[in-house]
Design a protein around this motif. Structure first.
Motif, PDB file in Angstrom:
ATOM      1  N   THR A 245      11.272 -13.341 -80.815  1.00 33.69           N
ATOM      2  CA  THR A 245      12.410 -12.860 -79.983  1.00 33.69           C
ATOM      3  C   THR A 245      13.994 -12.249 -81.068  1.00 33.69           C
ATOM      4  OG1 THR A 245      11.295 -14.404 -78.341  1.00 33.69           O
ATOM      5  CG2 THR A 245      13.383 -13.465 -77.630  1.00 33.69           C
ATOM      6  N   LEU A 246      14.346 -13.719 -81.683  1.00 34.77           N
ATOM      7  CA  LEU A 246      16.087 -13.728 -82.484  1.00 34.77           C
ATOM      8  C   LEU A 246      15.788 -12.343 -82.751  1.00 34.77           C
ATOM      9  CD1 LEU A 246      18.486 -15.217 -83.327  1.00 34.77           C
ATOM     10  CD2 LEU A 246      16.953 -15.908 -84.791  1.00 34.77           C
ATOM     11  N   MET A 247      14.296 -11.688 -83.523  1.00 37.75           N
ATOM     12  CA  MET A 247      14.488 -10.231 -84.485  1.00 37.75           C
ATOM     13  C   MET A 247      14.593  -8.809 -83.437  1.00 37.75           C
ATOM     14  SD  MET A 247      15.409 -11.442 -87.413  1.00 37.75           S
ATOM     15  CE  MET A 247      15.127 -10.018 -88.933  1.00 37.75           C
ATOM     16  N   GLY A 248      14.399 -10.019 -81.967  1.00 34.43           N
ATOM     17  CA  GLY A 248      14.683  -8.163 -81.355  1.00 34.43           C
ATOM     18  C   GLY A 248      12.963  -8.151 -81.406  1.00 34.43           C
ATOM     19  N   GLY A 249      11.649  -8.312 -81.591  1.00 41.28           N
ATOM     20  CA  GLY A 249      10.587  -8.060 -81.417  1.00 41.28           C
ATOM     21  C   GLY A 249       9.886  -8.284 -79.944  1.00 41.28           C
ATOM     22  N   ARG A 250       8.720  -7.919 -79.996  1.00 39.64           N
ATOM     23  CA  ARG A 250       8.215  -8.377 -78.849  1.00 39.64           C
ATOM     24  C   ARG A 250       7.632 -10.033 -78.562  1.00 39.64           C
ATOM     25  NH1 ARG A 250       6.335  -2.644 -78.864  1.00 39.64           N
ATOM     26  NH2 ARG A 250       4.374  -3.247 -79.162  1.00 39.64           N
ATOM     27  N   PRO A 251       7.713 -10.816 -77.899  1.00 46.44           N
ATOM     28  CA  PRO A 251       6.980 -12.319 -78.219  1.00 46.44           C
ATOM     29  C   PRO A 251       5.888 -12.589 -78.389  1.00 46.44           C
ATOM     30  CG  PRO A 251       9.048 -11.988 -76.954  1.00 46.44           C
ATOM     31  CD  PRO A 251       9.150 -10.592 -76.913  1.00 46.44           C
ATOM     32  N   GLU A 252       5.505 -11.768 -77.223  1.00 50.24           N
ATOM     33  CA  GLU A 252       4.000 -11.297 -77.584  1.00 50.24           C
ATOM     34  C   GLU A 252       2.877 -10.852 -78.546  1.00 50.24           C
ATOM     35  OE1 GLU A 252       4.845  -7.234 -76.058  1.00 50.24           O
ATOM     36  OE2 GLU A 252       5.310  -9.771 -75.912  1.00 50.24           O
ATOM     37  N   SER A 253       3.419 -10.591 -80.047  1.00 51.19           N
ATOM     38  CA  SER A 253       3.674 -10.042 -80.727  1.00 51.19           C
ATOM     39  C   SER A 253       3.516 -11.669 -82.064  1.00 51.19           C
ATOM     40  CB  SER A 253       4.394  -9.124 -81.621  1.00 51.19           C
ATOM     41  OG  SER A 253       3.944  -7.679 -81.179  1.00 51.19           O
ATOM     42  N   ALA A 254       3.923 -12.314 -81.592  1.00 53.95           N
ATOM     43  CA  ALA A 254       3.885 -14.182 -82.175  1.00 53.95           C
ATOM     44  C   ALA A 254       1.958 -14.251 -82.171  1.00 53.95           C
ATOM     45  CB  ALA A 254       4.772 -14.768 -81.649  1.00 53.95           C
ATOM     46  N   ASP A 255       1.576 -14.083 -80.562  1.00 57.64           N
ATOM     47  CA  ASP A 255       0.283 -14.543 -79.876  1.00 57.64           C
ATOM     48  C   ASP A 255      -0.903 -13.205 -80.726  1.00 57.64           C
ATOM     49  OD1 ASP A 255       1.504 -16.193 -78.767  1.00 57.64           O
ATOM     50  OD2 ASP A 255       2.046 -14.883 -76.774  1.00 57.64           O
ATOM     51  N   GLY A 256      -1.076 -12.832 -81.693  1.00 55.19           N
ATOM     52  CA  GLY A 256      -1.861 -12.431 -82.238  1.00 55.19           C
ATOM     53  C   GLY A 256      -2.259 -12.564 -83.875  1.00 55.19           C
ATOM     54  N   LEU A 257      -2.708 -11.111 -83.855  1.00 57.75           N
ATOM     55  CA  LEU A 257      -3.117 -11.510 -85.922  1.00 57.75           C
ATOM     56  C   LEU A 257      -1.708 -11.394 -86.505  1.00 57.75           C
ATOM     57  CD1 LEU A 257      -6.031  -8.485 -85.726  1.00 57.75           C
ATOM     58  CD2 LEU A 257      -5.685 -10.661 -86.390  1.00 57.75           C
ATOM     59  N   GLY A 258      -0.789 -10.742 -86.053  1.00 56.60           N
ATOM     60  CA  GLY A 258       0.396 -10.448 -86.948  1.00 56.60           C
ATOM     61  C   GLY A 258       1.080 -11.870 -87.095  1.00 56.60           C
ATOM     62  N   GLY A 259       0.668 -13.040 -85.990  1.00 63.76           N
ATOM     63  CA  GLY A 259       1.646 -13.818 -85.863  1.00 63.76           C
ATOM     64  C   GLY A 259       0.584 -14.921 -85.847  1.00 63.76           C
ATOM     65  N   VAL A 260       0.155 -15.418 -85.008  1.00 66.70           N
ATOM     66  CA  VAL A 260      -0.220 -17.209 -85.548  1.00 66.70           C
ATOM     67  C   VAL A 260      -1.513 -16.760 -85.968  1.00 66.70           C
ATOM     68  CG1 VAL A 260      -1.654 -16.764 -83.063  1.00 66.70           C
ATOM     69  CG2 VAL A 260      -0.589 -19.311 -83.854  1.00 66.70           C
ATOM     70  N   GLY A 261      -2.210 -15.817 -85.601  1.00 63.12           N
ATOM     71  CA  GLY A 261      -3.401 -15.688 -86.823  1.00 63.12           C
ATOM     72  C   GLY A 261      -2.730 -15.947 -88.254  1.00 63.12           C
ATOM     73  N   ASP A 262      -2.088 -14.675 -88.504  1.00 61.83           N
ATOM     74  CA  ASP A 262      -1.772 -14.813 -90.131  1.00 61.83           C
ATOM     75  C   ASP A 262      -1.226 -16.348 -90.376  1.00 61.83           C
ATOM     76  OD1 ASP A 262      -1.074 -13.695 -92.433  1.00 61.83           O
ATOM     77  OD2 ASP A 262       0.179 -13.091 -91.752  1.00 61.83           O
ATOM     78  N   MET A 263      -0.901 -16.851 -89.480  1.00 64.18           N
ATOM     79  CA  MET A 263      -0.332 -18.408 -89.452  1.00 64.18           C
ATOM     80  C   MET A 263      -1.541 -19.487 -90.079  1.00 64.18           C
ATOM     81  SD  MET A 263       2.526 -20.960 -87.222  1.00 64.18           S
ATOM     82  CE  MET A 263       2.612 -22.539 -86.976  1.00 64.18           C
ATOM     83  N   PHE A 264      -2.289 -19.101 -89.070  1.00 64.31           N
ATOM     84  CA  PHE A 264      -3.602 -19.877 -89.449  1.00 64.31           C
ATOM     85  C   PHE A 264      -4.425 -20.038 -90.502  1.00 64.31           C
ATOM     86  CE2 PHE A 264      -8.131 -20.006 -88.911  1.00 64.31           C
ATOM     87  CZ  PHE A 264      -8.587 -21.518 -88.647  1.00 64.31           C
ATOM     88  N   VAL A 265      -4.632 -18.580 -90.822  1.00 64.26           N
ATOM     89  CA  VAL A 265      -5.256 -18.432 -92.283  1.00 64.26           C
ATOM     90  C   VAL A 265      -4.161 -18.850 -93.835  1.00 64.26           C
ATOM     91  CG1 VAL A 265      -4.440 -16.424 -93.065  1.00 64.26           C
ATOM     92  CG2 VAL A 265      -6.730 -17.089 -93.612  1.00 64.26           C
ATOM     93  N   THR A 266      -2.921 -18.615 -93.334  1.00 68.13           N
ATOM     94  CA  THR A 266      -2.091 -19.143 -94.402  1.00 68.13           C
ATOM     95  C   THR A 266      -1.922 -21.333 -94.321  1.00 68.13           C
ATOM     96  OG1 THR A 266      -1.334 -17.311 -93.919  1.00 68.13           O
ATOM     97  CG2 THR A 266       0.235 -19.175 -95.071  1.00 68.13           C
ATOM     98  N   SER A 267      -2.488 -21.543 -93.527  1.00 69.11           N
ATOM     99  CA  SER A 267      -2.459 -23.082 -93.425  1.00 69.11           C
ATOM    100  C   SER A 267      -3.572 -23.796 -94.110  1.00 69.11           C
ATOM    101  CB  SER A 267      -2.134 -23.703 -91.923  1.00 69.11           C
ATOM    102  OG  SER A 267      -1.337 -22.256 -91.358  1.00 69.11           O
ATOM    103  N   MET A 268      -4.540 -22.931 -94.349  1.00 73.76           N
ATOM    104  CA  MET A 268      -6.109 -22.756 -94.357  1.00 73.76           C
ATOM    105  C   MET A 268      -5.880 -23.514 -96.252  1.00 73.76           C
ATOM    106  SD  MET A 268      -8.588 -23.410 -91.701  1.00 73.76           S
ATOM    107  CE  MET A 268      -6.551 -23.627 -91.101  1.00 73.76           C
ATOM    108  N   GLY A 269      -5.428 -22.965 -96.495  1.00 75.34           N
ATOM    109  CA  GLY A 269      -4.909 -23.571 -98.056  1.00 75.34           C
ATOM    110  C   GLY A 269      -4.244 -22.678 -98.907  1.00 75.34           C
ATOM    111  N   GLY A 270      -4.038 -22.597 -99.861  1.00 78.72           N
ATOM    112  CA  GLY A 270      -3.264 -21.551-101.078  1.00 78.72           C
ATOM    113  C   GLY A 270      -2.427 -22.855-101.468  1.00 78.72           C
ATOM    114  N   ARG A 271      -1.174 -22.177-102.122  1.00 78.68           N
ATOM    115  CA  ARG A 271      -0.004 -22.884-103.016  1.00 78.68           C
ATOM    116  C   ARG A 271       1.274 -23.415-102.534  1.00 78.68           C
ATOM    117  NH1 ARG A 271       0.813 -17.832-106.795  1.00 78.68           N
ATOM    118  NH2 ARG A 271       0.584 -16.265-104.168  1.00 78.68           N
ATOM    119  N   ASN A 272       1.458 -22.707-101.144  1.00 80.10           N
ATOM    120  CA  ASN A 272       2.719 -24.019-100.291  1.00 80.10           C
ATOM    121  C   ASN A 272       1.537 -24.687 -99.615  1.00 80.10           C
ATOM    122  OD1 ASN A 272       4.523 -21.386-100.421  1.00 80.10           O
ATOM    123  ND2 ASN A 272       3.016 -20.032 -99.732  1.00 80.10           N
TER     124      ASN A 272
END
Length: 353
Positions: A245-272
Protein backbone atom coordinates in the motif's frame (compact mmCIF):
# COMPACT_ATOMS: atom_id res chain seq x y z
CA UNK A 1 9.59 -18.87 -32.27
CA UNK A 2 10.89 -16.11 -30.00
CA UNK A 3 14.48 -15.35 -29.02
CA UNK A 4 14.95 -15.00 -25.26
CA UNK A 5 18.19 -13.72 -23.73
CA UNK A 6 18.91 -14.12 -20.02
CA UNK A 7 21.75 -12.04 -18.57
CA UNK A 8 22.97 -14.25 -15.76
CA UNK A 9 23.37 -18.02 -15.87
CA UNK A 10 22.40 -18.79 -12.29
CA UNK A 11 19.96 -21.45 -11.21
CA UNK A 12 16.76 -19.43 -11.57
CA UNK A 13 17.56 -18.07 -15.02
CA UNK A 14 18.53 -21.55 -16.14
CA UNK A 15 15.44 -23.10 -14.56
CA UNK A 16 13.29 -20.72 -16.57
CA UNK A 17 15.00 -21.93 -19.73
CA UNK A 18 13.22 -25.29 -19.35
CA UNK A 19 9.62 -24.21 -20.01
CA UNK A 20 10.70 -21.63 -22.61
CA UNK A 21 12.83 -24.08 -24.61
CA UNK A 22 10.20 -26.81 -24.33
CA UNK A 23 7.81 -24.39 -26.00
CA UNK A 24 10.21 -24.22 -28.95
CA UNK A 25 11.88 -20.89 -28.22
CA UNK A 26 15.55 -20.00 -28.69
CA UNK A 27 17.01 -19.39 -25.23
CA UNK A 28 20.43 -17.78 -24.75
CA UNK A 29 22.11 -17.74 -21.34
CA UNK A 30 24.75 -15.04 -20.98
CA UNK A 31 27.00 -15.56 -17.98
CA UNK A 32 28.24 -12.74 -15.79
CA UNK A 33 31.89 -12.45 -14.77
CA UNK A 34 30.97 -14.76 -11.85
CA UNK A 35 29.42 -17.42 -14.10
CA UNK A 36 32.43 -18.45 -16.17
CA UNK A 37 32.62 -21.99 -14.79
CA UNK A 38 28.87 -22.44 -15.23
CA UNK A 39 29.02 -21.36 -18.87
CA UNK A 40 32.07 -23.55 -19.49
CA UNK A 41 30.20 -26.53 -18.06
CA UNK A 42 27.11 -25.94 -20.17
CA UNK A 43 29.18 -25.39 -23.30
CA UNK A 44 31.30 -28.52 -22.74
CA UNK A 45 28.87 -30.97 -21.13
CA UNK A 46 25.42 -29.40 -21.38
CA UNK A 47 25.09 -29.61 -17.59
CA UNK A 48 24.45 -26.71 -15.22
CA UNK A 49 26.76 -27.61 -12.31
CA UNK A 50 24.64 -26.03 -9.56
CA UNK A 51 21.36 -27.52 -10.74
CA UNK A 52 23.13 -30.77 -11.70
CA UNK A 53 20.82 -31.01 -14.69
CA UNK A 54 21.39 -31.06 -18.42
CA UNK A 55 19.90 -28.03 -20.15
CA UNK A 56 17.46 -28.61 -22.99
CA UNK A 57 18.21 -28.49 -26.68
CA UNK A 58 17.55 -24.96 -27.82
CA UNK A 59 19.46 -23.45 -24.89
CA UNK A 60 22.85 -21.92 -25.70
CA UNK A 61 25.33 -20.51 -23.18
CA UNK A 62 27.56 -17.50 -23.90
CA UNK A 63 30.42 -15.96 -21.96
CA UNK A 64 30.05 -12.28 -21.11
CA UNK A 65 32.43 -11.15 -23.84
CA UNK A 66 30.02 -12.64 -26.38
CA UNK A 67 27.00 -10.80 -24.98
CA UNK A 68 26.50 -8.57 -28.02
CA UNK A 69 26.25 -11.63 -30.24
CA UNK A 70 23.78 -13.26 -27.87
CA UNK A 71 21.58 -10.16 -27.74
CA UNK A 72 21.25 -9.94 -31.53
CA UNK A 73 17.61 -10.27 -32.54
CA UNK A 74 16.36 -10.73 -28.97
CA UNK A 75 12.60 -10.38 -28.50
CA UNK A 76 12.71 -10.71 -24.71
CA UNK A 77 15.55 -9.80 -22.34
CA UNK A 78 15.71 -11.08 -18.77
CA UNK A 79 17.93 -10.23 -15.79
CA UNK A 80 19.02 -13.22 -13.74
CA UNK A 81 21.42 -11.52 -11.31
CA UNK A 82 20.65 -11.08 -7.61
CA UNK A 83 19.97 -7.72 -5.99
CA UNK A 84 23.65 -7.14 -5.14
CA UNK A 85 24.41 -6.83 -8.86
CA UNK A 86 21.51 -4.66 -9.97
CA UNK A 87 23.67 -1.61 -10.71
CA UNK A 88 25.96 -3.77 -12.83
CA UNK A 89 22.92 -5.15 -14.65
CA UNK A 90 21.73 -1.61 -15.33
CA UNK A 91 25.08 -0.64 -16.83
CA UNK A 92 25.16 -3.72 -19.06
CA UNK A 93 21.60 -3.51 -20.31
CA UNK A 94 21.94 0.20 -21.05
CA UNK A 95 24.34 -0.75 -23.84
CA UNK A 96 22.95 -4.14 -24.85
CA UNK A 97 19.21 -3.54 -25.09
CA UNK A 98 17.53 -2.09 -28.16
CA UNK A 99 14.42 0.11 -28.51
CA UNK A 100 11.17 -1.81 -28.55
CA UNK A 101 12.41 -4.90 -26.72
CA UNK A 102 10.50 -6.45 -23.86
CA UNK A 103 12.15 -6.89 -20.46
CA UNK A 104 11.32 -9.48 -17.79
CA UNK A 105 12.97 -8.99 -14.40
CA UNK A 106 13.84 -11.91 -12.12
CA UNK A 107 15.90 -9.81 -9.70
CA UNK A 108 14.06 -8.84 -6.49
CA UNK A 109 14.71 -6.11 -3.96
CA UNK A 110 14.77 -2.36 -3.40
CA UNK A 111 17.11 0.56 -3.14
CA UNK A 112 16.53 3.56 -0.85
CA UNK A 113 17.43 7.24 -1.02
CA UNK A 114 18.74 9.18 2.00
CA UNK A 115 15.23 10.43 2.76
CA UNK A 116 13.92 6.86 2.86
CA UNK A 117 12.24 6.92 -0.54
CA UNK A 118 12.17 3.32 -1.77
CA UNK A 119 12.80 2.28 -5.37
CA UNK A 120 12.00 -1.08 -6.96
CA UNK A 121 14.93 -2.74 -8.72
CA UNK A 122 13.45 -2.60 -12.25
CA UNK A 123 13.32 1.16 -11.76
CA UNK A 124 16.95 1.13 -10.67
CA UNK A 125 17.87 -0.74 -13.85
CA UNK A 126 15.80 1.68 -15.89
CA UNK A 127 17.64 4.66 -14.39
CA UNK A 128 20.84 3.63 -16.21
CA UNK A 129 19.21 4.03 -19.61
CA UNK A 130 18.53 7.11 -21.66
CA UNK A 131 14.93 8.32 -21.28
CA UNK A 132 14.27 7.49 -24.92
CA UNK A 133 15.45 3.88 -24.58
CA UNK A 134 13.69 3.36 -21.23
CA UNK A 135 10.38 4.63 -22.60
CA UNK A 136 10.55 2.29 -25.59
CA UNK A 137 11.04 -0.86 -23.49
CA UNK A 138 8.17 -2.90 -22.06
CA UNK A 139 8.94 -3.43 -18.35
CA UNK A 140 7.74 -6.65 -16.72
CA UNK A 141 8.70 -8.97 -13.86
CA UNK A 142 8.14 -12.45 -12.42
CA UNK A 143 6.82 -12.80 -8.86
CA UNK A 144 5.51 -15.66 -6.80
CA UNK A 145 6.71 -18.84 -5.07
CA UNK A 146 9.28 -20.39 -7.36
CA UNK A 147 12.15 -22.60 -6.21
CA UNK A 148 14.49 -23.00 -9.17
CA UNK A 149 15.22 -26.70 -8.73
CA UNK A 150 11.55 -27.59 -8.46
CA UNK A 151 10.77 -25.68 -11.63
CA UNK A 152 13.65 -27.31 -13.50
CA UNK A 153 12.39 -30.82 -12.71
CA UNK A 154 8.83 -29.91 -13.70
CA UNK A 155 7.19 -29.67 -10.30
CA UNK A 156 4.01 -27.61 -10.50
CA UNK A 157 4.90 -23.95 -10.03
CA UNK A 158 2.44 -21.05 -9.99
CA UNK A 159 3.62 -17.47 -10.54
CA UNK A 160 2.46 -14.01 -11.58
CA UNK A 161 3.99 -12.07 -14.46
CA UNK A 162 3.38 -8.39 -13.72
CA UNK A 163 3.82 -5.35 -15.93
CA UNK A 164 2.09 -2.30 -17.34
CA UNK A 165 0.58 -3.59 -20.59
CA UNK A 166 -1.82 -6.53 -20.53
CA UNK A 167 -1.15 -7.56 -24.12
CA UNK A 168 2.62 -7.59 -23.56
CA UNK A 169 2.15 -9.65 -20.40
CA UNK A 170 0.02 -12.25 -22.14
CA UNK A 171 2.52 -12.52 -25.00
CA UNK A 172 5.40 -13.04 -22.57
CA UNK A 173 3.44 -15.45 -20.38
CA UNK A 174 2.59 -17.63 -23.37
CA UNK A 175 6.32 -18.09 -24.04
CA UNK A 176 6.61 -19.90 -20.71
CA UNK A 177 3.25 -21.50 -19.93
CA UNK A 178 3.35 -25.29 -19.76
CA UNK A 179 1.37 -28.00 -17.98
CA UNK A 180 3.66 -27.52 -14.95
CA UNK A 181 4.54 -23.79 -15.11
CA UNK A 182 1.31 -21.94 -14.43
CA UNK A 183 1.39 -18.21 -15.15
CA UNK A 184 -1.15 -15.56 -14.25
CA UNK A 185 -0.72 -11.92 -15.28
CA UNK A 186 -1.36 -8.64 -13.49
CA UNK A 187 -0.93 -4.97 -14.29
CA UNK A 188 -0.27 -4.23 -10.61
CA UNK A 189 3.45 -4.07 -11.27
CA UNK A 190 4.23 -2.02 -8.16
CA UNK A 191 2.17 -4.20 -5.83
CA UNK A 192 3.64 -7.50 -6.94
CA UNK A 193 7.23 -6.25 -7.12
CA UNK A 194 6.91 -4.75 -3.63
CA UNK A 195 5.66 -8.06 -2.30
CA UNK A 196 8.54 -9.88 -3.98
CA UNK A 197 11.05 -7.48 -2.44
CA UNK A 198 9.69 -7.39 1.11
CA UNK A 199 8.89 -11.10 1.60
CA UNK A 200 12.63 -11.78 1.93
CA UNK A 201 12.68 -9.69 5.09
CA UNK A 202 10.45 -12.08 6.95
CA UNK A 203 12.18 -15.27 5.75
CA UNK A 204 15.01 -14.33 8.11
CA UNK A 205 12.59 -14.39 11.06
CA UNK A 206 11.28 -17.80 9.98
CA UNK A 207 14.43 -19.43 11.32
CA UNK A 208 14.16 -18.09 14.86
CA UNK A 209 11.92 -20.85 16.27
CA UNK A 210 14.17 -23.70 15.15
CA UNK A 211 17.18 -21.89 16.54
CA UNK A 212 15.51 -21.35 19.90
CA UNK A 213 14.58 -25.03 20.11
CA UNK A 214 18.16 -26.03 19.34
CA UNK A 215 19.52 -23.65 21.96
CA UNK A 216 17.19 -25.25 24.53
CA UNK A 217 18.06 -28.78 23.49
CA UNK A 218 14.48 -29.36 22.38
CA UNK A 219 14.92 -29.73 18.62
CA UNK A 220 13.48 -33.26 18.75
CA UNK A 221 10.81 -32.40 21.30
CA UNK A 222 7.21 -33.34 20.58
CA UNK A 223 6.09 -29.79 21.28
CA UNK A 224 7.72 -27.46 18.80
CA UNK A 225 7.18 -23.73 18.25
CA UNK A 226 4.59 -23.55 15.48
CA UNK A 227 2.61 -20.98 17.49
CA UNK A 228 5.65 -18.72 17.67
CA UNK A 229 6.42 -19.09 13.96
CA UNK A 230 2.81 -18.54 12.93
CA UNK A 231 2.60 -15.28 14.85
CA UNK A 232 5.76 -13.96 13.19
CA UNK A 233 4.45 -15.06 9.79
CA UNK A 234 1.12 -13.31 10.39
CA UNK A 235 2.77 -10.06 11.47
CA UNK A 236 5.12 -10.31 8.50
CA UNK A 237 2.16 -10.66 6.16
CA UNK A 238 0.51 -7.60 7.71
CA UNK A 239 3.65 -5.58 7.14
CA UNK A 240 4.13 -6.90 3.62
CA UNK A 241 0.59 -5.80 2.78
CA UNK A 242 1.26 -2.40 4.31
CA UNK A 243 4.44 -2.01 2.24
CA UNK A 244 2.45 -2.76 -0.91
CA UNK A 245 0.00 0.00 0.00
CA UNK A 246 2.82 2.40 0.92
CA UNK A 247 4.43 1.93 -2.49
CA UNK A 248 1.16 2.53 -4.33
CA UNK A 249 0.24 -1.04 -5.19
CA UNK A 250 -3.09 -2.79 -4.69
CA UNK A 251 -3.25 -4.23 -1.15
CA UNK A 252 -4.95 -7.41 -2.34
CA UNK A 253 -1.87 -8.26 -4.41
CA UNK A 254 -0.15 -9.01 -1.10
CA UNK A 255 -2.66 -11.76 -0.39
CA UNK A 256 -1.83 -13.88 -3.45
CA UNK A 257 1.11 -15.57 -5.13
CA UNK A 258 3.24 -12.44 -5.33
CA UNK A 259 2.89 -11.75 -1.61
CA UNK A 260 1.97 -14.31 1.02
CA UNK A 261 2.53 -17.20 -1.42
CA UNK A 262 6.09 -16.14 -2.10
CA UNK A 263 6.64 -15.39 1.58
CA UNK A 264 5.49 -18.90 2.49
CA UNK A 265 7.92 -20.71 0.22
CA UNK A 266 10.83 -18.44 1.15
CA UNK A 267 10.15 -19.17 4.83
CA UNK A 268 10.43 -22.93 4.27
CA UNK A 269 14.21 -22.92 4.11
CA UNK A 270 17.30 -21.54 2.43
CA UNK A 271 20.14 -19.26 3.41
CA UNK A 272 18.06 -16.53 5.04
CA UNK A 273 16.22 -19.03 7.23
CA UNK A 274 19.54 -20.66 8.16
CA UNK A 275 20.90 -17.27 9.25
CA UNK A 276 17.79 -16.72 11.35
CA UNK A 277 18.20 -20.16 12.90
CA UNK A 278 21.73 -19.30 14.01
CA UNK A 279 20.50 -16.04 15.53
CA UNK A 280 17.78 -18.03 17.30
CA UNK A 281 20.54 -20.15 18.84
CA UNK A 282 21.87 -17.02 20.50
CA UNK A 283 24.64 -16.17 18.05
CA UNK A 284 24.92 -12.41 17.34
CA UNK A 285 24.21 -11.66 13.70
CA UNK A 286 27.63 -10.06 13.17
CA UNK A 287 29.19 -13.42 14.09
CA UNK A 288 26.78 -15.26 11.81
CA UNK A 289 27.76 -12.94 8.97
CA UNK A 290 31.50 -12.95 9.54
CA UNK A 291 32.10 -16.53 10.64
CA UNK A 292 29.27 -19.03 10.20
CA UNK A 293 28.03 -17.73 6.83
CA UNK A 294 30.95 -15.68 5.58
CA UNK A 295 30.67 -14.94 1.86
CA UNK A 296 27.11 -16.27 1.62
CA UNK A 297 24.61 -14.09 -0.24
CA UNK A 298 21.71 -13.23 2.07
CA UNK A 299 18.97 -11.49 0.10
CA UNK A 300 16.71 -11.26 3.15
CA UNK A 301 19.34 -9.51 5.23
CA UNK A 302 20.07 -7.15 2.34
CA UNK A 303 16.36 -6.29 2.19
CA UNK A 304 16.26 -5.71 5.94
CA UNK A 305 19.23 -3.36 5.75
CA UNK A 306 17.80 -1.31 2.88
CA UNK A 307 14.15 -1.20 3.86
CA UNK A 308 14.67 -1.25 7.63
CA UNK A 309 17.07 1.68 7.39
CA UNK A 310 14.54 3.61 5.30
CA UNK A 311 11.88 3.34 8.02
CA UNK A 312 13.65 5.91 10.21
CA UNK A 313 13.68 8.73 7.65
CA UNK A 314 10.16 7.82 6.48
CA UNK A 315 8.96 8.10 10.08
CA UNK A 316 10.73 11.43 10.60
CA UNK A 317 9.08 12.80 7.46
CA UNK A 318 5.65 11.66 8.64
CA UNK A 319 5.20 9.26 5.73
CA UNK A 320 4.67 6.37 8.15
CA UNK A 321 3.80 6.19 11.85
CA UNK A 322 6.27 5.14 14.58
CA UNK A 323 4.12 2.14 15.47
CA UNK A 324 4.10 0.77 11.93
CA UNK A 325 6.39 -2.09 10.81
CA UNK A 326 7.47 -3.22 14.31
CA UNK A 327 8.81 -6.56 13.08
CA UNK A 328 10.86 -5.04 10.28
CA UNK A 329 12.24 -2.41 12.67
CA UNK A 330 13.16 -5.14 15.15
CA UNK A 331 14.87 -7.25 12.49
CA UNK A 332 16.87 -4.20 11.44
CA UNK A 333 18.12 -3.85 15.03
CA UNK A 334 19.13 -7.52 15.00
CA UNK A 335 21.23 -7.29 11.83
CA UNK A 336 22.65 -3.79 12.43
CA UNK A 337 23.04 -3.68 16.20
CA UNK A 338 23.22 -7.36 17.23
CA UNK A 339 20.07 -6.79 19.29
CA UNK A 340 19.06 -9.84 21.36
CA UNK A 341 16.17 -11.97 20.22
CA UNK A 342 13.50 -10.27 22.29
CA UNK A 343 10.46 -10.18 20.01
CA UNK A 344 8.37 -7.00 20.53
CA UNK A 345 5.12 -8.94 20.79
CA UNK A 346 3.15 -6.06 22.35
CA UNK A 347 3.80 -3.91 19.26
CA UNK A 348 2.27 -6.45 16.87
CA UNK A 349 -1.30 -6.39 15.49
CA UNK A 350 -1.86 -2.89 16.84
CA UNK A 351 -4.91 -2.32 14.61
CA UNK A 352 -6.98 -5.19 16.02
CA UNK A 353 -10.14 -4.14 17.84
Amino acid sequence: MATIVMLGAGIMATALSFPASENGHDVRLVGTFLDREIVDSIQNTGVHPDLDLKVNDGVTAFQLEDAEKAFEGADLVMSGVNSFGVEWIGEQLATLMKPGQKFLCITKGMRAAEDGTLQLLPDTIRSYMTPELAESISWNAITGPSIAGELAVHHDTAVVFCGHDKDDLEWIADLFRTDYYHVWTSTDFVGHETGAATKNIYAFAAGFAEGLLKSQGKADNRYVMYNYGAALFAQGQKELRSFVTLMGGRPESADGLGGVGDMFVTSMGGRNVKAGTLVGQGIPFSEVRDQHMKGVTLEGVAAIKVIGKALGPLTERGVIKPEEYPLCRFLYSVVEEDAPLEIPWDKFFHDLT
